[in-house]
Design an enzyme around this catalytic site. Structure first.
Site, PDB file in Angstrom:
ATOM      1  CB  THR A 187       9.103  22.101 -19.253  1.00  9.10           C
ATOM      2  OG1 THR A 187       9.785  23.376 -19.993  1.00  9.10           O
ATOM      3  CG2 THR A 187      10.116  21.019 -19.403  1.00  9.10           C
ATOM      4  CG  ASP A 189      10.104  29.906 -12.979  1.00 11.01           C
ATOM      5  OD1 ASP A 189      10.720  30.343 -13.722  1.00 11.01           O
ATOM      6  OD2 ASP A 189       9.559  30.463 -11.824  1.00 11.01           O
ATOM      7  CG  ASN A 221      10.198  27.614 -27.161  1.00 13.55           C
ATOM      8  OD1 ASN A 221      10.303  28.207 -28.523  1.00 13.55           O
ATOM      9  ND2 ASN A 221       8.993  27.535 -26.420  1.00 13.55           N
ATOM     10  CE1 TYR A 245      11.843  38.433 -27.251  1.00 15.64           C
ATOM     11  CE2 TYR A 245      12.603  39.372 -29.283  1.00 15.64           C
ATOM     12  CZ  TYR A 245      12.103  38.440 -28.529  1.00 15.64           C
ATOM     13  OH  TYR A 245      12.237  37.083 -28.930  1.00 15.64           O
ATOM     14  CE  LYS A 259      14.594  35.773 -27.570  1.00 12.15           C
ATOM     15  NZ  LYS A 259      14.563  34.494 -27.366  1.00 12.15           N
ATOM     16  CB  THR A 299       3.405  32.537 -31.307  1.00 12.52           C
ATOM     17  OG1 THR A 299       4.274  33.767 -31.141  1.00 12.52           O
ATOM     18  CG2 THR A 299       4.110  31.569 -32.234  1.00 12.52           C
TER      19      THR A 299
END
Length: 238
Positions: free
Chosen positions: A36, A54, A77, A143, A147, A178
């Site tokens: 997705t 979304d 993810n 961030y 998390k 990444t």
């Protein structure tokens, strides 16, 4: 939970770790992989089923869950990151955006797919967390806060989904090589998305409720036992 023969859905699957998960699942013998993204045209891996999703849109999430009644392995993810001070002028706006993806996105997808997983024998939910669920480095405050919240959410979901025999696995890792990690202010060794995906799949098959992918995640967790816990020591040293 066996990967071979599973029917998996991976959010945020158009690049980076999500892309690595789709490839690892296919290589591991998954019967079907739903990949997705907000723009499914960006998903080009042969053998996967592209799906528009979304994770911050409740109606979108609910509609996808209604359509995909065969899923028994859910990978939360999809994630977002910004690097800005917590006390900056746009801090509240940025934190809300991150919470929408990193926390509420996980809640929405898990809640929508929980009945699907139950009907299919329980299955498993995998939540991509971070070593920053436990520690904050300069420039990562917003961030890390999201998390940390997602870690607590994962622990709560594990309790609530136990009765329907759904395995809930939280994944902690340091820097992954990444696009999201590009320009990170944190100086840590990076691991490949492929290594992360393979390690996580091994953990799922072993029934692990927590997967510490790399040395960074293991060291941060071990640091909780120090006389001065690592999450305090790091902030005190700055």
């Amino acid at each position: 939970m066996n990967i071979k023969g599973s029917i998996a859905l991976v959010t945020g699957a158009n690049r980076g770790l999500g892309l690595a998960f789709t490839k690892a699942l296919l290589a591991g013998g998954a019967s079907k992989v739903y990949a997705t993204a907000r723009d499914p045209s960006a998903i080009t891996v042969p053998g996967v089923v592209p799906i528009k999703l979304d994770v911050t849109d409740p109606a979108d999430v609910a509609a996808v869950a209604d359509r995909l009644g065969d899923v028994n392995l859910l990978f939360n993810n999809a994630g977002a990151a910004v690097r800005a001070p917590l006390l900056g002028s746009r801090a509240e706006e940025e934190l809300r955006m991150l919470l929408d993806v990193n926390l509420f996105g996980v809640l929405l997808t898990t809640r929508a797919f929980a009945p699907v997983l139950a009907r299919n024998g329980g299955g498993a939910v995998v939540n991509m967390l971070s070593a920053l669920s436990w520690i904050t480095q300069p420039g990562t405050g917003a961030y890390a806060a999201t998390k940390a919240a997602a870690w607590a959410l994962t622990n709560g979901l594990r309790i609530e989904l136990k009765a329907q025999k759904t395995q809930v696995t939280g994944v902690h890792v340091g820097l992954i090589d990444t696009d999201m990690a590009a320009g990170s202010p944190v100086e840590l060794a990076r691991v490949s998305p492929q290594f992360v995906a393979e390690t996580v799949l091994q953990g799922i098959e072993a029934g692990q409720e927590e997967v510490l992918v790399d040395g960074t995640a293991k060291a941060v967790k071990a640091g909780f036992n120090a006389d001065v816990p690592l999450y305090v020591a790091v902030s005190s040293a700055r």
